[in-house]
Design a protein around this motif. Sequence first.
Motif, PDB file in Angstrom:
ATOM      1  N   VAL A 109       0.836  -1.206   0.000  1.00 61.97           N
ATOM      2  CA  VAL A 109       0.000   0.000   0.000  1.00 61.97           C
ATOM      3  C   VAL A 109       0.870   1.255   0.000  1.00 61.97           C
ATOM      4  CG1 VAL A 109      -1.588   1.358   1.413  1.00 61.97           C
ATOM      5  CG2 VAL A 109      -2.019  -1.078   1.049  1.00 61.97           C
ATOM      6  N   ALA A 110       1.892   1.264   0.838  1.00 66.75           N
ATOM      7  CA  ALA A 110       2.763   2.436   0.905  1.00 66.75           C
ATOM      8  C   ALA A 110       3.478   2.671  -0.424  1.00 66.75           C
ATOM      9  CB  ALA A 110       3.776   2.269   2.031  1.00 66.75           C
ATOM     10  N   ALA A 111       3.884   1.581  -1.086  1.00 62.94           N
ATOM     11  CA  ALA A 111       4.571   1.715  -2.371  1.00 62.94           C
ATOM     12  C   ALA A 111       3.645   2.229  -3.463  1.00 62.94           C
ATOM     13  CB  ALA A 111       5.167   0.366  -2.776  1.00 62.94           C
ATOM     14  N   ALA A 112       2.352   1.961  -3.335  1.00 64.11           N
ATOM     15  CA  ALA A 112       1.379   2.360  -4.360  1.00 64.11           C
ATOM     16  C   ALA A 112       0.824   3.761  -4.128  1.00 64.11           C
ATOM     17  CB  ALA A 112       0.234   1.354  -4.400  1.00 64.11           C
ATOM     18  N   THR A 113       1.161   4.376  -2.989  1.00 60.56           N
ATOM     19  CA  THR A 113       0.658   5.705  -2.646  1.00 60.56           C
ATOM     20  C   THR A 113       1.856   6.627  -2.377  1.00 60.56           C
ATOM     21  OG1 THR A 113       0.456   5.020  -0.331  1.00 60.56           O
ATOM     22  CG2 THR A 113      -1.526   4.866  -1.712  1.00 60.56           C
ATOM     23  N   SER A 114       1.574   7.906  -2.143  1.00 56.53           N
ATOM     24  CA  SER A 114       2.692   8.825  -1.951  1.00 56.53           C
ATOM     25  C   SER A 114       2.542   9.742  -0.750  1.00 56.53           C
ATOM     26  CB  SER A 114       2.877   9.688  -3.204  1.00 56.53           C
ATOM     27  OG  SER A 114       1.701  10.439  -3.480  1.00 56.53           O
ATOM     28  N   ARG A 115       1.313   9.980  -0.267  1.00 55.34           N
ATOM     29  CA  ARG A 115       1.117  10.950   0.808  1.00 55.34           C
ATOM     30  C   ARG A 115       0.407  10.375   2.028  1.00 55.34           C
ATOM     31  NH1 ARG A 115      -1.124  12.873  -3.546  1.00 55.34           N
ATOM     32  NH2 ARG A 115      -3.200  12.891  -2.607  1.00 55.34           N
ATOM     33  N   ILE A 116      -0.586   9.553   1.817  1.00 52.86           N
ATOM     34  CA  ILE A 116      -1.410   9.058   2.912  1.00 52.86           C
ATOM     35  C   ILE A 116      -0.564   8.242   3.882  1.00 52.86           C
ATOM     36  CG2 ILE A 116      -2.106   6.892   1.778  1.00 52.86           C
ATOM     37  CD1 ILE A 116      -4.961   7.429   2.851  1.00 52.86           C
ATOM     38  N   ARG A 117      -0.850   8.365   5.183  1.00 55.14           N
ATOM     39  CA  ARG A 117      -0.162   7.545   6.170  1.00 55.14           C
ATOM     40  C   ARG A 117      -0.662   6.103   6.032  1.00 55.14           C
ATOM     41  NH1 ARG A 117       2.989  10.133   9.669  1.00 55.14           N
ATOM     42  NH2 ARG A 117       3.178   8.147  10.780  1.00 55.14           N
ATOM     43  N   VAL A 118       0.226   5.159   6.266  1.00 56.10           N
ATOM     44  CA  VAL A 118      -0.084   3.737   6.081  1.00 56.10           C
ATOM     45  C   VAL A 118       0.270   2.996   7.358  1.00 56.10           C
ATOM     46  CG1 VAL A 118       0.423   1.657   4.746  1.00 56.10           C
ATOM     47  CG2 VAL A 118       0.339   3.895   3.599  1.00 56.10           C
ATOM     48  N   GLY A 119      -0.615   2.082   7.764  1.00 57.05           N
ATOM     49  CA  GLY A 119      -0.323   1.342   8.983  1.00 57.05           C
ATOM     50  C   GLY A 119      -1.187   0.123   9.151  1.00 57.05           C
ATOM     51  N   THR A 120      -1.234  -0.346  10.386  1.00 61.73           N
ATOM     52  CA  THR A 120      -1.911  -1.603  10.691  1.00 61.73           C
ATOM     53  C   THR A 120      -2.951  -1.386  11.782  1.00 61.73           C
ATOM     54  OG1 THR A 120      -0.111  -2.113  12.236  1.00 61.73           O
ATOM     55  CG2 THR A 120       0.017  -3.056  10.021  1.00 61.73           C
ATOM     56  N   GLY A 121      -4.061  -2.033  11.585  1.00 58.84           N
ATOM     57  CA  GLY A 121      -5.129  -1.927  12.569  1.00 58.84           C
ATOM     58  C   GLY A 121      -5.741  -3.291  12.875  1.00 58.84           C
ATOM     59  N   GLY A 122      -4.947  -4.201  13.411  1.00 62.67           N
ATOM     60  CA  GLY A 122      -3.546  -3.991  13.744  1.00 62.67           C
ATOM     61  C   GLY A 122      -2.783  -5.290  13.597  1.00 62.67           C
ATOM     62  N   VAL A 123      -1.511  -5.232  13.942  1.00 58.98           N
ATOM     63  CA  VAL A 123      -0.727  -6.447  14.149  1.00 58.98           C
ATOM     64  C   VAL A 123      -1.103  -7.005  15.525  1.00 58.98           C
ATOM     65  CG1 VAL A 123       1.600  -7.306  14.637  1.00 58.98           C
ATOM     66  CG2 VAL A 123       1.209  -5.804  12.683  1.00 58.98           C
ATOM     67  N   MET A 124      -1.478  -8.280  15.573  1.00 64.85           N
ATOM     68  CA  MET A 124      -1.894  -8.893  16.831  1.00 64.85           C
ATOM     69  C   MET A 124      -0.652  -9.376  17.587  1.00 64.85           C
ATOM     70  SD  MET A 124      -5.019  -8.339  16.991  1.00 64.85           S
ATOM     71  CE  MET A 124      -5.515  -7.125  15.778  1.00 64.85           C
ATOM     72  N   LEU A 125      -0.216  -8.573  18.527  1.00 59.53           N
ATOM     73  CA  LEU A 125       1.073  -8.767  19.172  1.00 59.53           C
ATOM     74  C   LEU A 125       1.233 -10.122  19.864  1.00 59.53           C
ATOM     75  CD1 LEU A 125       3.689  -7.223  19.389  1.00 59.53           C
ATOM     76  CD2 LEU A 125       2.821  -6.086  21.441  1.00 59.53           C
ATOM     77  N   PRO A 126       0.179 -10.719  20.443  1.00 59.92           N
ATOM     78  CA  PRO A 126       0.376 -12.044  21.042  1.00 59.92           C
ATOM     79  C   PRO A 126       0.831 -13.107  20.039  1.00 59.92           C
ATOM     80  CG  PRO A 126      -1.632 -11.061  21.881  1.00 59.92           C
ATOM     81  CD  PRO A 126      -1.159 -10.180  20.760  1.00 59.92           C
ATOM     82  N   ASN A 127       0.614 -12.879  18.750  1.00 57.26           N
ATOM     83  CA  ASN A 127       0.987 -13.861  17.734  1.00 57.26           C
ATOM     84  C   ASN A 127       2.444 -13.746  17.297  1.00 57.26           C
ATOM     85  OD1 ASN A 127      -1.692 -14.685  17.705  1.00 57.26           O
ATOM     86  ND2 ASN A 127      -2.224 -13.433  15.925  1.00 57.26           N
ATOM     87  N   HIS A 128       3.168 -12.723  17.761  1.00 55.33           N
ATOM     88  CA  HIS A 128       4.483 -12.430  17.205  1.00 55.33           C
ATOM     89  C   HIS A 128       5.483 -12.071  18.310  1.00 55.33           C
ATOM     90  CE1 HIS A 128       2.384 -12.062  13.327  1.00 55.33           C
ATOM     91  NE2 HIS A 128       1.520 -11.286  13.974  1.00 55.33           N
ATOM     92  N   ARG A 129       6.756 -12.310  18.046  1.00 55.33           N
ATOM     93  CA  ARG A 129       7.800 -11.833  18.938  1.00 55.33           C
ATOM     94  C   ARG A 129       7.940 -10.323  18.749  1.00 55.33           C
ATOM     95  NH1 ARG A 129       8.566 -14.444  23.109  1.00 55.33           N
ATOM     96  NH2 ARG A 129      10.516 -13.249  23.360  1.00 55.33           N
TER      97      ARG A 129
END
Length: 334
Positions: free
Chosen positions: A67-87
């Motif tokens: 998404v970030a590579a396909a856009t130029s201005r809009i903020r890009v993020g996650t809603g969300g990364v589920m932290l219990p699943n990851h280190r």
Amino acid sequence: MTRTRIPLSVLDRSRTRRGRPPGEALRDTVRFAREAEALGYRRFWVAEHHSVPGVAGSAPTVLAGAVAAATSRIRVGTGGVMLPNHRPMVVAEQFGVLESLFPGRIDLGVGRSVGFTDGVRRALGVGKEAVEEFEGRLGELVEWFDGGAAAYPQVHAWPAERLRPPLFVLANDAGADIAARAGAALVIGGLRKEDRLVEAVERYRKAFRPSAAGRAEPYVVLAGDIAVAATEEEARRLLVPEAWALAYSRTHGVFPPLEPAEEIEGRAMTDRERGHFETALRGPVYGTEEQVVRRLSALVERTGADEVLVTTSGYDRVALLDSYRRLAGLAGGA
């Protein structure tokens, strides 16, 4: 009133449609991000779901990069990364890469959910109890950005160190306290239960303390489904496929791909299915421009929200984009 006077953002879950491949939903997400940017939305976020037939978005950091590579201005993020699943170190590294590639445009949104079923949780290597570890993992995640976690001396999460992607915590009313202690922005839904929503937001603001997360003051993002159309009935119809998918998941244990609204409206439902279906339709804000502005403005005023995150999905992509276009116009974005 003719405008909402509050920043609007988008959360897209890459919802699949019946009979269509998951890859199409992911490509639709990237195209939608471009459209959201053109309409003036502040952020575009993607989500994490595992083994859900109706959701193609299972790897949010990968999709956020596209998404970030396909856009130029809009903020890009996650809603969300589920932290219990990851280190936490791995999450920090991933967002360090994103922030390095797209400086000043990346948001780090995390949640505390685990897999929907026992089988999914086993495949991910986590149990239900991992939810209780969320606050500790969140603290460790912040440490990696701040120079390294105390529990792992001389270990570094390159290239994340000293970078500061804004931290957002997705929470229900109980999780608001965790967001406050972490000094993070709070992303909270539950438009249907306004009293509990307001109470949680007030508690968050009172308990908020600045921290290494880098936020000096509390910040509240109100999340929910919003649909705008020429008539109230058209707006409601846009929400029907998602409402049925939710009702089906509550009664059958599987969250399915979206189906056309006209098929659902003509479907015979059990009493239990009908109850969940109608309940799902009572939560969103929908209607004409005038109706939506009135309801949304009242919610913003009551909660003091700083931003609204629009989470609407729909089977009819044309009607869905029209709704987002109308809503952006209400906020002055287009």
